[in-house]
Design an enzyme around this catalytic site. Structure first.
Site, mmCIF file in Angstrom:
data_model
loop_
_atom_site.group_PDB
_atom_site.id
_atom_site.type_symbol
_atom_site.label_atom_id
_atom_site.label_comp_id
_atom_site.label_asym_id
_atom_site.label_seq_id
_atom_site.Cartn_x
_atom_site.Cartn_y
_atom_site.Cartn_z
ATOM 1 N N CYS A 120 37.973 51.733 36.662
ATOM 2 C CA CYS A 120 38.063 52.549 37.880
ATOM 3 C C CYS A 120 38.991 53.723 37.676
ATOM 4 O O CYS A 120 39.011 54.652 38.470
ATOM 5 C CB CYS A 120 38.545 51.703 39.047
ATOM 6 S SG CYS A 120 40.251 51.217 38.850
ATOM 7 N N ARG A 162 30.104 37.744 36.963
ATOM 8 C CA ARG A 162 29.717 38.172 35.608
ATOM 9 C C ARG A 162 30.621 37.556 34.537
ATOM 10 O O ARG A 162 30.178 37.307 33.424
ATOM 11 C CB ARG A 162 29.831 39.697 35.474
ATOM 12 C CG ARG A 162 29.151 40.483 36.534
ATOM 13 C CD ARG A 162 27.759 40.896 36.128
ATOM 14 N NE ARG A 162 27.063 41.368 37.300
ATOM 15 C CZ ARG A 162 26.270 40.606 38.060
ATOM 16 N NH1 ARG A 162 26.016 39.353 37.722
ATOM 17 N NH2 ARG A 162 25.687 41.104 39.127
#
Ligand code: NAD
Length: 498
Positions: A281, A177
């Site tokens: 995260c 990405r």
């Protein structure tokens, strides 16, 4: 349009597989370029280059290796604005947040300058008659890192810094990405004096990952990404005899005790829940107020704060957060919000309809806030990875602690309280790898280790800190006897020093 290839043997090379994928600019939804997806043969070429270069690098004394890292830090500091701009454009996070991403990676490289110290072994003189024992740390050879989209500078550097400092050659397979920053980092390392072949970037998808997992010359793999892929990589890598550590997904809780400083707790939830559009995260995705009164006050205070979050393009320095990474991610996150409504959670702030004026094709959504989420709901059990905060009300402290412990993920957690007893009990009993006390995002600094518990981590060593050197080296222990003249005949029992 930018065409991204790979970085192999000290130079940028074009992809030859014929397969590519698009790289987007999330702030306006445009296609920024394409990235090559490596074939098994291209990966093998990178490994061959790395394997040829590694012995000379391992033989370079650790102080000289550290000096290359020092030079890299100097160059990375000069390139900071450029790196942050690329990062923000490809990821979508704000430029200020992109600088934090780079900085957290840099701090690990700074730590790795201590390689001469970290690589030291141990020595025991006179362990037996004329016998000395010493241990040494040696690099593994060629090692790999497979990294996620959400920290395209930090996590590649968390892997590359210790791997290289320890004398390995490194293959990075970054996220497809946002490949721009990893490729620039490779150039900066080369410019800093790292020999060609020691830091390679192989862009790709499952095909290149599988090639890494199966290549016999790759001795260790450090992975960061979602849990299903972490589990897959751990299983296949280990069964191929490699050393593997995989860090997966998260659902980080923040317990708010009735005595917490509510201003501080609300600020913490807003920053940790919505910063980087929740694509961290270590983002807080679950708020656990303890007691009815705490819950009512928390939700009442959160609503106007979530409603007034400032969403903007990545280049807007006044924005709280930018767009999410892709259209597919946007749809997935909105799908979870739809699901939460169907599951019966109370959607107090709905950011699904947000449109960014002037950037109508960008991948934006507003902050969402759910109240009365229960542990049986999928929006609680699964990682949403977007700007969505769920409030799960707990009757008492024990129930709050139990929620954290029963969740399948165990990456980060926080407790907000003024009660030292409660904080200490929580830190001792919570089954989560990284704990914050009145700190919402307890990412340990570079000289501690980073890693979750339960299904947030597979493998037995953490990232960065001393564990990283343990992961990217192997220990050899030598038992030697001098002077050579000692003669005590053949012995048929297991040797002891008794
Ligand atoms: P992802 O799992 O989709 O991708 C991670 C890497 O795996 C990428 O390099 C990708 O190309 C590769 N990959 C993807 N699908 C694959 C497949 N089927 N087979 C082999 N390789 C594959 O993760 P992501 O969306 O890039 O990143 C977000 C995830 O990473 C979240 O779950 C987040 O919690 C997690 N994360 C964890 C940590 C941590 O330290 N625990 C840190 C950052 C991000």
């Amino acid at each position: 349009m930018i065409t991204y290839g790979h970085f192999i043997g000290g130079k940028r090379v074009a992809g030859t597989s014929g397969r590519t994928t698009e790289v987007f600019q999330p702030m306006d939804g445009s296609v920024r370029g394409t990235v090559a997806l490596a074939s098994k043969a291209e990966l093998a070429e990178a490994v061959a280059n790395a394997k040829a270069a590694q012995p000379a690098w391992a033989a370079t004394n650790p102080q000289r290796r550290a000096r290359v890292l020092m030079k890299f830090l100097e160059l990375a500091a000069k390139a900071n604005d450029e790196l942050a701009d690329i990062l923000a454009r490809e990821h979508g996070k704000t430029v200020a947040d992109a600088k934090g991403d780079i900085q957290r990676g840099i701090e690990v490289v700074e730590y790795c300058i201590g390689a001469p110290q970290m690589m030291k072994g141990e020595y025991t003189e006179g362990a037996g008659p004329g016998i000395d024992i010493y241990s040494m740390r040696q690099p593994l050879g060629v090692v790999a890192g497979i990294t996620p989209f959400n920290f395209p500078a930090m996590i590649p550097l968390w892997k590359a810094g210790p791997a290289i400092a320890a004398g390995n050659a490194f293959i990075l397979k970054p996220s497809e990405r946002d490949p721009g920053v990893p490729l620039r980092l490779a150039e900066l390392f080369l410019e800093a004096g790292l020999p060609p072949g020691i830091f390679n970037v192989v862009n790709g998808d499952k095909e290149s990952v599988d090639a890494i997992l199966d290549h016999p010359d790759i001795k260790a793999i450090g992975f960061v990404g979602s849990t299903p892929i972490a589990e897959y990589i751990y299983g296949r890598g280990c069964s191929n005899g490699k050393r593997v550590q995989c860090f997966g997904g998260a659902k980080n809780h923040m317990v708010i005790m009735p005595d917490a400083d509510m201003d501080q707790a609300v600020d913490a939830l807003i920053g940790a829940g919505y910063g980087s559009a929740g694509e961290r995260c270590m983002a807080i995705s679950v708020a656990v107020p303890v007691g009815q009164k705490t819950a009512e006050e928390l939700v009442r205070r959160l609503i106007p704060r979530v409603e007034s979050l400032k969403i903007g393009p990545s280049t807007d320095s006044s924005a709280d957060f930018g767009p999410v990474v892709t259209k597919a991610a946007l749809e997935r996150i909105k799908g979870y919000v739809d699901l939460g409504v169907q599951e019966g959670a109370k959607l107090k702030v709905d950011g699904r309809g947000f449109r960014m004026q002037g950037y109508e094709n960008g991948f934006y959504m507003g902050g969402c806030l759910f109240d009365e989420v229960t542990p049986d709901m999928r929006i609680y059990k699964e990682e949403i990875f977007g700007p969505v905060l769920s409030v799960v009300r707990a009757r008492d402290y024990e129930e709050g602690l139990r929620l954290c412990n029963d969740h399948e993920y165990g990456n980060g957690v926080a407790i907000f309280t003024r009660d030292g007893d409660a904080a200490r009990d929580f830190a001792a009993k919570v089954e989560v790898g990284m704990v914050g006390v009145n700190v919402p995002i307890p990412v340990p600094l570079a000289y501690y280790t980073f890693g979750g518990w339960k299904r947030s981590s597979f493998g037995d060593l953490n990232q960065h800190g001393p564990d990283a050197f343990r992961f990217y080296t192997k220990t050899k222990t030598v038992t030697s006897r001098w002077p050579s003249g000692i003669k005590d005949g053949a012995s048929f029992v297991i040797p002891t020093m008794g």
